[in-house]
Design a protein around this motif. Structure first.
Motif, PDB file in Angstrom:
ATOM      1  N   ILE A 114       1.165   4.232  -2.917  1.00 16.52           N
ATOM      2  CA  ILE A 114       1.065   5.666  -2.623  1.00 16.52           C
ATOM      3  C   ILE A 114       2.261   6.409  -3.206  1.00 16.52           C
ATOM      4  N   ARG A 115       3.452   5.847  -3.022  1.00 16.29           N
ATOM      5  CA  ARG A 115       4.653   6.492  -3.566  1.00 16.29           C
ATOM      6  C   ARG A 115       4.560   6.637  -5.083  1.00 16.29           C
ATOM      7  N   GLN A 116       4.067   5.601  -5.742  1.00 13.84           N
ATOM      8  CA  GLN A 116       4.048   5.586  -7.205  1.00 13.84           C
ATOM      9  C   GLN A 116       2.858   6.329  -7.808  1.00 13.84           C
ATOM     10  N   GLN A 117       1.675   6.237  -7.152  1.00 15.31           N
ATOM     11  CA  GLN A 117       0.462   6.740  -7.784  1.00 15.31           C
ATOM     12  C   GLN A 117      -0.347   7.712  -6.930  1.00 15.31           C
ATOM     13  N   GLY A 118       0.055   7.917  -5.702  1.00 12.79           N
ATOM     14  CA  GLY A 118      -0.690   8.823  -4.829  1.00 12.79           C
ATOM     15  C   GLY A 118      -1.731   8.095  -3.987  1.00 12.79           C
ATOM     16  N   TRP A 119      -2.339   8.853  -3.078  1.00  9.97           N
ATOM     17  CA  TRP A 119      -3.271   8.274  -2.108  1.00  9.97           C
ATOM     18  C   TRP A 119      -4.502   7.665  -2.740  1.00  9.97           C
ATOM     19  N   SER A 120      -4.945   8.200  -3.841  1.00 10.37           N
ATOM     20  CA  SER A 120      -6.160   7.673  -4.463  1.00 10.37           C
ATOM     21  C   SER A 120      -5.965   6.254  -5.002  1.00 10.37           C
ATOM     22  N   ALA A 121      -4.727   5.805  -5.103  1.00  5.52           N
ATOM     23  CA  ALA A 121      -4.449   4.473  -5.633  1.00  5.52           C
ATOM     24  C   ALA A 121      -4.765   3.362  -4.631  1.00  5.52           C
ATOM     25  N   VAL A 122      -4.942   3.702  -3.370  1.00  3.15           N
ATOM     26  CA  VAL A 122      -5.164   2.675  -2.354  1.00  3.15           C
ATOM     27  C   VAL A 122      -6.642   2.320  -2.262  1.00  3.15           C
ATOM     28  N   SER A 123      -6.939   1.099  -2.661  1.00  2.00           N
ATOM     29  CA  SER A 123      -8.273   0.523  -2.508  1.00  2.00           C
ATOM     30  C   SER A 123      -8.068  -0.969  -2.286  1.00  2.00           C
ATOM     31  N   SER A 143       0.837  -1.210   0.000  1.00  2.00           N
ATOM     32  CA  SER A 143       0.000   0.000   0.000  1.00  2.00           C
ATOM     33  C   SER A 143       0.867   1.254   0.000  1.00  2.00           C
ATOM     34  N   ARG A 144       1.918   1.247   0.813  1.00  2.00           N
ATOM     35  CA  ARG A 144       2.824   2.410   0.842  1.00  2.00           C
ATOM     36  C   ARG A 144       3.491   2.604  -0.519  1.00  2.00           C
ATOM     37  N   GLU A 145       3.864   1.508  -1.154  1.00  2.00           N
ATOM     38  CA  GLU A 145       4.504   1.599  -2.473  1.00  2.00           C
ATOM     39  C   GLU A 145       3.527   2.149  -3.510  1.00  2.00           C
ATOM     40  N   ALA A 199      -4.989  -5.567  -3.663  1.00  2.00           N
ATOM     41  CA  ALA A 199      -5.030  -7.006  -3.960  1.00  2.00           C
ATOM     42  C   ALA A 199      -4.303  -7.297  -5.279  1.00  2.00           C
ATOM     43  N   ALA A 200      -4.586  -6.491  -6.299  1.00  2.00           N
ATOM     44  CA  ALA A 200      -3.929  -6.686  -7.599  1.00  2.00           C
ATOM     45  C   ALA A 200      -2.421  -6.512  -7.477  1.00  2.00           C
ATOM     46  N   ALA A 201      -1.985  -5.485  -6.770  1.00  2.00           N
ATOM     47  CA  ALA A 201      -0.549  -5.233  -6.616  1.00  2.00           C
ATOM     48  C   ALA A 201       0.132  -6.334  -5.809  1.00  2.00           C
ATOM     49  N   CYS A 202      -0.623  -6.942  -4.896  1.00  2.00           N
ATOM     50  CA  CYS A 202      -0.075  -8.026  -4.075  1.00  2.00           C
ATOM     51  C   CYS A 202      -0.134  -9.381  -4.770  1.00  2.00           C
ATOM     52  N   GLY A 203      -0.939  -9.460  -5.835  1.00  2.00           N
ATOM     53  CA  GLY A 203      -1.088 -10.731  -6.530  1.00  2.00           C
ATOM     54  C   GLY A 203      -1.968 -11.708  -5.782  1.00  2.00           C
ATOM     55  N   VAL A 204      -2.948 -11.198  -5.048  1.00  2.00           N
ATOM     56  CA  VAL A 204      -3.866 -12.049  -4.285  1.00  2.00           C
ATOM     57  C   VAL A 204      -5.305 -11.644  -4.587  1.00  2.00           C
ATOM     58  N   TYR A 230      13.419  17.158  11.908  1.00  2.00           N
ATOM     59  CA  TYR A 230      13.305  17.919  10.651  1.00  2.00           C
ATOM     60  C   TYR A 230      13.759  17.092   9.458  1.00  2.00           C
ATOM     61  N   GLU A 231      14.808  16.280   9.638  1.00  2.55           N
ATOM     62  CA  GLU A 231      15.253  15.400   8.555  1.00  2.55           C
ATOM     63  C   GLU A 231      14.177  14.372   8.225  1.00  2.55           C
ATOM     64  N   LYS A 232      13.516  13.845   9.245  1.00  2.93           N
ATOM     65  CA  LYS A 232      12.450  12.870   9.036  1.00  2.93           C
ATOM     66  C   LYS A 232      11.253  13.521   8.344  1.00  2.93           C
ATOM     67  N   MET A 233      10.948  14.756   8.693  1.00  4.13           N
ATOM     68  CA  MET A 233       9.849  15.462   8.023  1.00  4.13           C
ATOM     69  C   MET A 233      10.164  15.620   6.537  1.00  4.13           C
ATOM     70  N   GLU A 234      11.396  16.002   6.231  1.00  2.00           N
ATOM     71  CA  GLU A 234      11.783  16.167   4.832  1.00  2.00           C
ATOM     72  C   GLU A 234      11.721  14.835   4.089  1.00  2.00           C
ATOM     73  N   TYR A 235      12.198  13.778   4.726  1.00  4.57           N
ATOM     74  CA  TYR A 235      12.114  12.438   4.143  1.00  4.57           C
ATOM     75  C   TYR A 235      10.654  12.073   3.851  1.00  4.57           C
ATOM     76  N   GLY A 236       9.779  12.307   4.827  1.00  9.86           N
ATOM     77  CA  GLY A 236       8.359  11.996   4.657  1.00  9.86           C
ATOM     78  C   GLY A 236       7.736  12.760   3.512  1.00  9.86           C
ATOM     79  N   CYS A 237       8.101  14.014   3.376  1.00 10.90           N
ATOM     80  CA  CYS A 237       7.556  14.839   2.302  1.00 10.90           C
ATOM     81  C   CYS A 237       8.033  14.337   0.940  1.00 10.90           C
ATOM     82  N   LYS A 238       9.269  13.897   0.859  1.00 13.42           N
ATOM     83  CA  LYS A 238       9.797  13.388  -0.407  1.00 13.42           C
ATOM     84  C   LYS A 238       9.204  12.025  -0.752  1.00 13.42           C
ATOM     85  N   GLN A 239       9.076  11.156   0.247  1.00  5.52           N
ATOM     86  CA  GLN A 239       8.548   9.814   0.007  1.00  5.52           C
ATOM     87  C   GLN A 239       7.041   9.820  -0.242  1.00  5.52           C
TER      88      GLN A 239
END
Length: 185
Positions: free
Chosen positions: A19-28, A15-17, A33-38, A86-95
């Motif tokens: 989100i990284r690739q397609q944004g929050w709307s991609a999570v359903s 699910s996190r992956e 299930a499709a991304a997991c192959g189940v 602050y480093e973690k906040m920047e990491y979170g914003c980038k990821q």
């Protein structure tokens, strides 16, 4: 990314992956299930609804961003801890672009109480950590805190400044570090 999922954590990682690739709307349920192959039913074995899946994913994003190794010396020093946050906040914003603003603003609505509760738990964890660092930091002068100006109150101030920076996407801790230096050392 089509791997067979065998655990709740693997579903959250997928699910996190997404989100990284397609944004929050991609999570359903279906997309995960499709991304997991189940099958969709396999996801329902772990999460009874899309809301439960999204809520758990949000919590896992917070954990990933602010994962705190217990043996880190950074948590013995207030200034080093602030730089780390602050480093973690920047990491979170980038990821996870837009995560902090979307999550903070989106879960302030009444119908999102579970998400708000998770966010507040995470914030409380960060606040408690700041307080703990303030109490352990050997460089803080002995008379810095009083009965009225406690480590808890100062941690609240620091946390407010951090949240403000987070929403502004300002990852420069220098102003907060200056406040710490002038107040505590």
């Amino acid at each position: 990314m089509n791997t067979v999922v065998t655990s709740k954590e693997e579903i959250l990682k997928t699910s996190r992956e997404l989100i990284r690739q397609q944004g929050w709307s991609a999570v359903s349920i279906r997309s995960v299930a499709a991304a997991c192959g189940v099958s969709v039913g396999s996801i329902y074995n772990y999460f009874d609804s899309k809301a439960a899946l999204v809520g758990a994913t949000i919590e896992s994003v917070w954990r990933e961003i602010f994962h705190r190794p217990e043996d880190e010396p950074v948590f013995q020093d207030t200034q080093a801890c602030i730089v780390w946050v602050y480093e973690k906040m920047e990491y979170g914003c980038k990821q996870y672009p837009g995560f902090f603003t979307l999550h903070s603003l989106g879960f302030m609505q009444e119908d999102k109480s579970a998400g708000r509760r998770r966010m507040q738990q995470t914030w409380q964890h960060i606040l408690s950590g700041l307080c703990s660092v303030l109490e352990r930091d050997p460089k803080i002068r002995p008379d810095a805190f009083t009965g009225e100006f406690t480590a808890e109150k100062f941690a609240d101030v620091l946390f407010s400044l951090i949240l403000s920076a987070l929403l502004r996407q300002d990852y420069d801790p220098s102003a907060v570090l200056e406040i710490v230096r002038r107040t505590l050392y």
